[in-house]
Design an enzyme around this catalytic site. Structure first.
Site, short mmCIF file in Angstrom:
data_model
loop_
_atom_site.label_atom_id
_atom_site.label_comp_id
_atom_site.label_asym_id
_atom_site.label_seq_id
_atom_site.Cartn_x
_atom_site.Cartn_y
_atom_site.Cartn_z
N ASP A 135 0.84 -1.20 0.00
CA ASP A 135 0.00 0.00 0.00
C ASP A 135 0.87 1.25 0.00
O ASP A 135 1.92 1.27 0.64
CB ASP A 135 -0.87 0.05 1.27
CG ASP A 135 -2.10 -0.80 1.15
OD1 ASP A 135 -2.34 -1.34 0.05
OD2 ASP A 135 -2.82 -0.94 2.16
N ASP A 174 0.40 8.12 7.94
CA ASP A 174 0.41 6.70 8.33
C ASP A 174 1.62 6.42 9.22
O ASP A 174 1.52 5.77 10.27
CB ASP A 174 0.55 5.78 7.10
CG ASP A 174 -0.72 5.65 6.28
OD1 ASP A 174 -1.80 5.48 6.87
OD2 ASP A 174 -0.62 5.71 5.04
N GLU A 225 -0.06 -2.43 10.80
CA GLU A 225 -0.12 -2.42 9.34
C GLU A 225 1.20 -1.91 8.75
O GLU A 225 1.59 -2.31 7.67
CB GLU A 225 -1.27 -1.51 8.86
CG GLU A 225 -1.38 -1.48 7.35
CD GLU A 225 -2.44 -0.54 6.82
OE1 GLU A 225 -3.09 0.16 7.61
OE2 GLU A 225 -2.60 -0.50 5.59
N GLU A 226 1.85 -1.03 9.47
CA GLU A 226 3.07 -0.41 8.94
C GLU A 226 4.34 -1.19 9.25
O GLU A 226 5.43 -0.75 8.91
CB GLU A 226 3.18 1.04 9.46
CG GLU A 226 1.93 1.89 9.27
CD GLU A 226 1.39 1.88 7.83
OE1 GLU A 226 2.18 1.70 6.88
OE2 GLU A 226 0.16 2.03 7.66
N ASP A 265 -4.09 -0.88 13.25
CA ASP A 265 -4.05 -0.13 11.99
C ASP A 265 -3.97 1.31 12.45
O ASP A 265 -4.97 1.90 12.86
CB ASP A 265 -5.33 -0.40 11.18
CG ASP A 265 -5.37 0.42 9.90
OD1 ASP A 265 -4.48 1.25 9.69
OD2 ASP A 265 -6.32 0.22 9.12
N LEU A 305 -3.56 4.21 11.09
CA LEU A 305 -4.37 5.20 10.38
C LEU A 305 -5.17 4.47 9.30
O LEU A 305 -4.60 4.03 8.30
CB LEU A 305 -3.51 6.29 9.77
CG LEU A 305 -4.36 7.51 9.45
CD1 LEU A 305 -4.63 8.31 10.71
CD2 LEU A 305 -3.71 8.37 8.41
N ASP A 306 -6.45 4.35 9.55
CA ASP A 306 -7.32 3.68 8.57
C ASP A 306 -7.98 4.72 7.67
O ASP A 306 -8.39 5.78 8.14
CB ASP A 306 -8.41 2.88 9.31
CG ASP A 306 -9.36 2.22 8.34
OD1 ASP A 306 -8.88 1.38 7.54
OD2 ASP A 306 -10.55 2.57 8.34
N GLU A 314 -7.90 -5.17 10.96
CA GLU A 314 -9.08 -4.46 10.47
C GLU A 314 -10.34 -5.31 10.69
O GLU A 314 -11.25 -4.92 11.44
CB GLU A 314 -8.94 -4.08 8.98
CG GLU A 314 -7.84 -3.05 8.75
CD GLU A 314 -7.67 -2.63 7.31
OE1 GLU A 314 -7.51 -1.42 7.05
OE2 GLU A 314 -7.66 -3.50 6.42
O1 FBP Z 1 -10.23 2.53 -2.08
P1 FBP Z 1 -11.12 1.34 -1.88
O2 FBP Z 1 -10.72 0.15 -2.70
O3 FBP Z 1 -12.59 1.66 -2.01
O4 FBP Z 1 -10.84 0.85 -0.37
C1 FBP Z 1 -11.31 1.54 0.74
C2 FBP Z 1 -10.95 0.77 1.96
O5 FBP Z 1 -9.54 0.77 2.12
C3 FBP Z 1 -9.20 1.23 3.43
O6 FBP Z 1 -8.82 2.58 3.34
C4 FBP Z 1 -8.03 0.36 3.88
O7 FBP Z 1 -7.42 0.82 5.06
P2 FBP Z 1 -5.99 1.61 5.07
O8 FBP Z 1 -6.24 3.02 4.67
O9 FBP Z 1 -5.62 1.46 6.51
O10 FBP Z 1 -5.06 0.86 4.16
C5 FBP Z 1 -10.47 1.12 4.26
O11 FBP Z 1 -10.58 2.05 5.29
C6 FBP Z 1 -11.54 1.36 3.21
O12 FBP Z 1 -12.74 0.71 3.56
MG MG Z 2 -7.16 0.32 7.31
MG MG Z 3 -3.97 2.06 7.69
#
Ligand code: FBP
Ligand code: MG
Ligand code: MG
Length: 345
Positions: free
Chosen positions: A62, A68, A90-91, A109, A111-112, A272
Site C-alpha cells: 500500500d 500513516d 499495518e506499517e 491499523d 491510520l485507517d 481491520e
Molecule cells: O479505495 P477502496 O478500494 O474503495 O478501499 C477503501 C478501503 O480501504 C481502506 O482505506 C483500507 O485501510 P488503510 O487506509 O488502513 O489501508 C479502508 O478504510 C476502506 O474501507
Molecule cells: Mg485500514
Molecule cells: Mg492504515
C-alpha cells in the site's frame, strides 16, 4: 458533557474484573492517549496538501502516507511503556516480540482510510487486543474469538472511541476542553434490519455472482425480492462506515473480486476485520466473508486479507444465503462462463 464518565474512570473500574483486565485497560488507555495526538495532527490540516506526502509503500504494497508513518510512531511510543508481549501494525513488516512476560498482544491499523486525508474526510485508528499465547510466534495467528478487547477511534467532526471489552459496545467522545474521552453512548445496538448498503460499486464487473445478486436486490428496491427501497453510502474509510452502521444500521461489503490481488478482498484480517467484526457482534450485528464467520478465522500471515461483509443481521444473513445458492455458487466456481452466462454481460 462534563458530567459523563471519563474513560480513565471507566477503565479503572474494568481493570479489577478479570486476570487480563489490568493489562487490557492500560493498553486501551495508551491507545486513547495516542489517538488524541493523532486527532491533533489530523485537525491541523497540514496533511491536506497532497504534495510530497507519500513516503513509500508498506510491506503489503500500500502507498504509505506521512501521516500513516507518524500515527504508527505515536501509537507505538504510547504502548512502549507497557509490558506488551507482542505488537503488530499495518506499517510493520513482521510482528515484534516486545516483552516475554507480557500478558497481552496488540495489533493496530494506526491510520485507517488514509486515502481520505487530502479530502478532509474521516480517518481512524483500529486496534485488537489478544491474550499472549505460550508460543509468541502464534500471537497473531489466533482466531478472532480470542480477542479480549477491540476498538477504533474516528477522527472526524468528533473524535470518538468505539470500544468493546467483550461485554457490549460503548462509545466515548473526546472532550477537547478537559482533554479526555467521556462516555457518550452505552450498550450500542445495531438495528436487526436496515435499508442502507455500502460497497465500492466501481468494482461491480469484478464481483462474484452472490455479491452482484445481493446488490441487485438492493437496487431493485420495492420492485424486487427485498420489497423495500435502499439507500447507498460509500465513504472509503472502514472506521467511518462501521461508525455509521453502529449509529443507524446498514450493511457494508468489501468482497473478494476478480481484480489481480483482490482474491481475498482488500481489508486485513488481523488489524481491520477481526476488531471491527468483534465490535459488530458485540453490538448485535454480524460479520462474515459470505461463507464463514470472520471471528472464526485465524490469519496465516500478518497482512492477510479477507472479504468482509458486516452490519445489520438480516442483510448479512441474506448475503450468506446467496453464497449458498447452488446456481450462484456453481457460477462462482466457473467464473468466466458464469460471469458472462448467468449475468449476460
Ligand atoms: O479505495 P477502496 O478500494 O474503495 O478501499 C477503501 C478501503 O480501504 C481502506 O482505506 C483500507 O485501510 P488503510 O487506509 O488502513 O489501508 C479502508 O478504510 C476502506 O474501507
Ligand atoms: Mg485500514
Ligand atoms: Mg492504515
Amino acid at each position: 458533557m462534563t458530567g459523563q464518565l471519563r474513560l480513565d474512570d471507566y477503565l479503572q473500574r474494568y481493570s479489577e474484573t478479570a486476570p487480563h483486565a489490568l493489562a487490557v485497560a492500560a493498553a486501551v488507555d495508551a491507545i486513547a492517549s495516542g489517538s488524541i495526538e493523532i486527532a491533533d495532527l489530523t485537525s491541523t490540516g497540514l496533511f491536506a496538501d497532497a504534495s510530497g506526502l507519500t513516503t513509500g509503500r508498506n510491506s503489503d504494497g500500500d502507498l504509505q502516507r506521512d501521516l500513516d508513518v507518524q500515527a504508527d510512531a505515536i501509537i507505538r511510543r504510547c504502548l512502549a511503556r507497557l509490558p506488551i508481549a507482542a505488537l503488530a501494525s499495518e506499517e510493520m513488516r513482521e510482528p515484534q516480540i516486545v516483552d516475554r512476560e507480557g500478558r497481552i498482544c496488540v495489533a493496530i491499523d494506526p491510520l485507517d482510510g488514509s486515502s481520505n486525508i487530502d479530502i478532509n474526510m474521516t480517518v481512524g485508528t483500529i486496534f485488537s487486543i489478544l491474550p499472549a499465547p505460550d508460543d509468541l510466534g502464534l500471537a497473531f495467528h489466533q482466531r478472532g474469538t480470542a480477542q479480549l478487547a477491540a476498538g477504533f477511534v474516528t477522527y472526524g467532526p468528533q473524535t470518538s472511541l468505539v470500544l468493546t471489552l467483550g461485554e457490549g459496545v460503548d462509545i466515548f467522545t473526546y472532550d477537547r476542553a478537559a482533554k479526555c474521552f467521556r462516555l457518550a453512548r452505552r450498550g450500542v445496538q445495531i438495528s436487526e434490519t436496515s435499508d442502507e448498503f455500502a460497497i465500492n460499486a466501481s468494482n461491480r464487473r469484478h464481483w462474484d455472482p452472490p455479491v452482484r445478486a445481493f446488490i441487485d436486490e438492493c437496487l431493485a428496491g420495492i420492485d424486487g425480492p427485498a420489497n423495500r427501497d435502499f439507500n447507498m453510502r460509500w465513504i472509503g474509510s472502514l472506521v467511518a462506515e462501521a461508525y455509521r452502521i453502529l449509529t443507524r444500521g446498514g450493511v457494508f461489503l468489501y468482497p473478494s473480486d476478480a481484480r489481480p490481488g483482490y482474491g481475498d478482498g482488500r481489508l486485513r484480517l488481523t488489524y481491520e476485520a477481526h476488531p471491527v467484526a468483534f465490535i459488530m457482534e458485540q453490538a448485535g450485528g454480524a460479520a462474515t466473508t459470505g461463507r464463514e464467520r470472520i471471528l472464526d478465522l485465524a490469519a496465516h500471515n500478518l497482512h492477510q486479507r479477507v472479504p468482509l461483509i458486516m452490519g445489520s443481521h438480516h442483510e448479512v444473513r441474506r448475503v450468506e444465503e446467496l453464497h449458498c445458492d447452488p446456481l450462484l455458487v456453481a457460477s462462482v466456481s466457473a467464473p468466466l462462463f458464469a460471469r458472462r452466462g448467468f449475468f449476460r454481460l
